[in-house]
Scaffold this motif. Structure first.
Motif, PDB file in Angstrom:
ATOM      1  N   PRO A 124      21.196 -79.899   5.059  1.00 40.39           N
ATOM      2  CA  PRO A 124      21.737 -79.309   3.826  1.00 40.39           C
ATOM      3  C   PRO A 124      20.835 -79.513   2.607  1.00 40.39           C
ATOM      4  CG  PRO A 124      22.868 -81.349   4.330  1.00 40.39           C
ATOM      5  CD  PRO A 124      21.910 -81.120   5.459  1.00 40.39           C
ATOM      6  N   VAL A 125      20.962 -78.605   1.681  1.00 37.64           N
ATOM      7  CA  VAL A 125      20.226 -78.668   0.422  1.00 37.64           C
ATOM      8  C   VAL A 125      21.205 -79.194  -0.622  1.00 37.64           C
ATOM      9  CG1 VAL A 125      19.105 -77.223  -1.315  1.00 37.64           C
ATOM     10  CG2 VAL A 125      18.753 -76.745   1.100  1.00 37.64           C
ATOM     11  N   SER A 126      20.754 -80.097  -1.491  1.00 37.43           N
ATOM     12  CA  SER A 126      21.678 -80.692  -2.465  1.00 37.43           C
ATOM     13  C   SER A 126      22.164 -79.634  -3.459  1.00 37.43           C
ATOM     14  CB  SER A 126      20.990 -81.821  -3.222  1.00 37.43           C
ATOM     15  OG  SER A 126      20.062 -81.282  -4.133  1.00 37.43           O
ATOM     16  N   ALA A 127      23.342 -79.903  -4.036  1.00 34.57           N
ATOM     17  CA  ALA A 127      23.945 -78.947  -4.976  1.00 34.57           C
ATOM     18  C   ALA A 127      23.007 -78.672  -6.157  1.00 34.57           C
ATOM     19  CB  ALA A 127      25.274 -79.490  -5.468  1.00 34.57           C
ATOM     20  N   LEU A 151      26.602 -80.406   8.267  1.00 31.68           N
ATOM     21  CA  LEU A 151      26.206 -81.533   7.415  1.00 31.68           C
ATOM     22  C   LEU A 151      26.307 -81.164   5.941  1.00 31.68           C
ATOM     23  CD1 LEU A 151      22.982 -82.713   9.299  1.00 31.68           C
ATOM     24  CD2 LEU A 151      25.139 -83.967   9.167  1.00 31.68           C
ATOM     25  N   LEU A 152      26.672 -82.148   5.139  1.00 36.30           N
ATOM     26  CA  LEU A 152      26.691 -81.976   3.685  1.00 36.30           C
ATOM     27  C   LEU A 152      25.917 -83.127   3.059  1.00 36.30           C
ATOM     28  CD1 LEU A 152      30.476 -81.211   2.983  1.00 36.30           C
ATOM     29  CD2 LEU A 152      28.595 -79.564   2.983  1.00 36.30           C
ATOM     30  N   CYS A 153      25.381 -82.900   1.856  1.00 29.57           N
ATOM     31  CA  CYS A 153      24.740 -83.999   1.137  1.00 29.57           C
ATOM     32  C   CYS A 153      25.829 -84.862   0.521  1.00 29.57           C
ATOM     33  CB  CYS A 153      23.851 -83.457   0.022  1.00 29.57           C
ATOM     34  SG  CYS A 153      22.391 -82.646   0.636  1.00 29.57           S
ATOM     35  N   PHE A 176      23.681 -88.059   4.256  1.00 26.33           N
ATOM     36  CA  PHE A 176      24.529 -86.957   4.728  1.00 26.33           C
ATOM     37  C   PHE A 176      25.920 -87.416   5.148  1.00 26.33           C
ATOM     38  CE2 PHE A 176      20.099 -85.839   6.078  1.00 26.33           C
ATOM     39  CZ  PHE A 176      19.865 -84.946   5.051  1.00 26.33           C
ATOM     40  N   ILE A 177      26.837 -86.480   5.079  1.00 24.61           N
ATOM     41  CA  ILE A 177      28.184 -86.693   5.618  1.00 24.61           C
ATOM     42  C   ILE A 177      28.555 -85.459   6.450  1.00 24.61           C
ATOM     43  CG2 ILE A 177      29.109 -88.266   3.856  1.00 24.61           C
ATOM     44  CD1 ILE A 177      30.271 -85.785   2.450  1.00 24.61           C
ATOM     45  N   ILE A 178      29.580 -85.619   7.295  1.00 24.61           N
ATOM     46  CA  ILE A 178      30.028 -84.484   8.106  1.00 24.61           C
ATOM     47  C   ILE A 178      30.928 -83.578   7.260  1.00 24.61           C
ATOM     48  CG2 ILE A 178      31.432 -83.818  10.114  1.00 24.61           C
ATOM     49  CD1 ILE A 178      28.845 -85.066  11.001  1.00 24.61           C
ATOM     50  N   THR A 199       8.114 -87.407   6.808  1.00 28.72           N
ATOM     51  CA  THR A 199       8.108 -88.761   7.394  1.00 28.72           C
ATOM     52  C   THR A 199       9.084 -88.872   8.562  1.00 28.72           C
ATOM     53  OG1 THR A 199       9.874 -89.479   5.920  1.00 28.72           O
ATOM     54  CG2 THR A 199       7.614 -89.789   5.147  1.00 28.72           C
ATOM     55  N   GLY A 200       9.977 -87.898   8.683  1.00 26.36           N
ATOM     56  CA  GLY A 200      10.982 -87.951   9.742  1.00 26.36           C
ATOM     57  C   GLY A 200      12.277 -88.616   9.300  1.00 26.36           C
ATOM     58  N   ARG A 201      12.271 -89.152   8.097  1.00 25.29           N
ATOM     59  CA  ARG A 201      13.432 -89.880   7.596  1.00 25.29           C
ATOM     60  C   ARG A 201      14.672 -88.959   7.509  1.00 25.29           C
ATOM     61  NH1 ARG A 201      15.413 -91.303   2.564  1.00 25.29           N
ATOM     62  NH2 ARG A 201      13.927 -89.915   1.579  1.00 25.29           N
ATOM     63  N   THR A 202      14.477 -87.771   6.938  1.00 31.18           N
ATOM     64  CA  THR A 202      15.586 -86.825   6.783  1.00 31.18           C
ATOM     65  C   THR A 202      16.163 -86.436   8.140  1.00 31.18           C
ATOM     66  OG1 THR A 202      14.475 -85.969   4.836  1.00 31.18           O
ATOM     67  CG2 THR A 202      16.203 -84.603   5.758  1.00 31.18           C
ATOM     68  N   MET A 203      15.261 -86.112   9.065  1.00 27.78           N
ATOM     69  CA  MET A 203      15.705 -85.692  10.396  1.00 27.78           C
ATOM     70  C   MET A 203      16.437 -86.828  11.102  1.00 27.78           C
ATOM     71  SD  MET A 203      15.865 -83.139  12.427  1.00 27.78           S
ATOM     72  CE  MET A 203      14.692 -81.827  12.184  1.00 27.78           C
ATOM     73  N   ARG A 204      15.921 -88.043  10.971  1.00 26.83           N
ATOM     74  CA  ARG A 204      16.563 -89.194  11.612  1.00 26.83           C
ATOM     75  C   ARG A 204      17.976 -89.411  11.065  1.00 26.83           C
ATOM     76  NH1 ARG A 204      11.495 -91.855  12.008  1.00 26.83           N
ATOM     77  NH2 ARG A 204      11.637 -92.628   9.899  1.00 26.83           N
ATOM     78  N   HIS A 205      18.088 -89.353   9.737  1.00 28.33           N
ATOM     79  CA  HIS A 205      19.399 -89.549   9.121  1.00 28.33           C
ATOM     80  C   HIS A 205      20.385 -88.470   9.576  1.00 28.33           C
ATOM     81  CE1 HIS A 205      18.963 -92.991   6.616  1.00 28.33           C
ATOM     82  NE2 HIS A 205      17.986 -92.504   5.876  1.00 28.33           N
ATOM     83  N   ALA A 206      19.909 -87.236   9.613  1.00 25.55           N
ATOM     84  CA  ALA A 206      20.782 -86.113   9.999  1.00 25.55           C
ATOM     85  C   ALA A 206      21.271 -86.293  11.437  1.00 25.55           C
ATOM     86  CB  ALA A 206      20.035 -84.801   9.855  1.00 25.55           C
TER      87      ALA A 206
END
Ligand code: ZN
Ligand code: ZN
Length: 225
Positions: A124-127, A151-153, A176-178, A199-206
């Motif tokens: 997701p893209v932040s608001a 997913l939502l921010c 992220f949250i569901i 860095t892969g951080r976003t993908m890992r968190h998601a």
């Protein structure tokens, strides 16, 4: 018509018409020469993060991550993030180039045929970004494909911002949250998609967010890395 990337070559109306008739989507305003400069990631890649490697194995970063966290991220990318790709993203994201969202539709569809998935879940893209930009640049790239906005921010709450203070804590915090409004069957195989893998951080968190909620994540796919 001037090309959106090199500002020189012209995209003729005949070329545009041809694209529309043959592919049913448009490659608007990027000349042939610029299209040919995007560089596909070919050959062996790290099966953790999709980086080019001599052998199909894990790279040093992914090995270290596996030692620390006991798992790997498992994401692949289609193109190298080079100068040409940076120019594309500058035009697409920062110069209101929403019409450029079809540029990689064909390449993305081709790659998705190799993955066994049921649903694509976009990062997701932040608001704030959405308001500023006026469009969701990740969903744009995957226009016309089965996307489920699962997913939502997470909205930063005032207290948590005060408590954090340090960059290190921001880095490890799950962003992220569901999205409880999107009802996806937990048996569905999910491929998480994003624009760029850095860095892969976003993908890992998601992926972690989805897995912890009981969803079945098979892979990540980004346009570039
Ligand atoms: Zn050009
Ligand atoms: Zn790797």
């Amino acid at each position: 018509m001037l090309c959106d990337l090199c500002q020189q070559d012209t995209v003729t109306e005949l070329e545009q018409l041809k694209y529309q008739l043959t592919f049913q989507y448009r490659i608007d305003k990027i000349c042939r020469s610029c299209q040919g400069k995007f560089s596909l990631i070919e050959g062996n890649t790290c099966r953790g993060c999709g980086r080019s490697l001599a052998k199909q194995e894990l790279c040093a970063d992914c090995l270290q991550w596996r030692r620390q966290a006991g798992c790997i991220v498992q994401s692949q990318a289609i193109y190298h993030y080079d100068e040409q790709m940076a120019a594309f993203f500058a035009a697409y994201k920062f110069q209101s180039g929403y019409h450029l969202r079809y540029t990689f539709t064909k390449a993305i569809r081709q790659r998705l045929r190799l993955i066994r998935y049921d649903t694509l879940v976009p990062i997701p893209v932040s608001a704030g970004t959405l308001n500023r930009r006026g469009f969701d640049h990740v969903q744009g790239l995957f226009t016309g494909m089965r996307l489920c906005p699962l997913l939502l921010c997470r909205q930063p709450s005032k207290t948590s911002l005060v408590q954090q203070g340090r960059e290190a804590r921001l880095k490890t915090r799950q962003p992220f949250i569901i999205n409880s409004a999107s009802r996806l069957d937990k048996g569905q195989r999910i491929c998480v998609v994003d624009d760029v893998y850095t860095t892969g951080r976003t993908m890992r968190h998601a992926m972690l967010c989805l897995k912890e909620a009981g969803y079945r994540v098979v892979q990540g796919l980004t346009l570039a890395r």
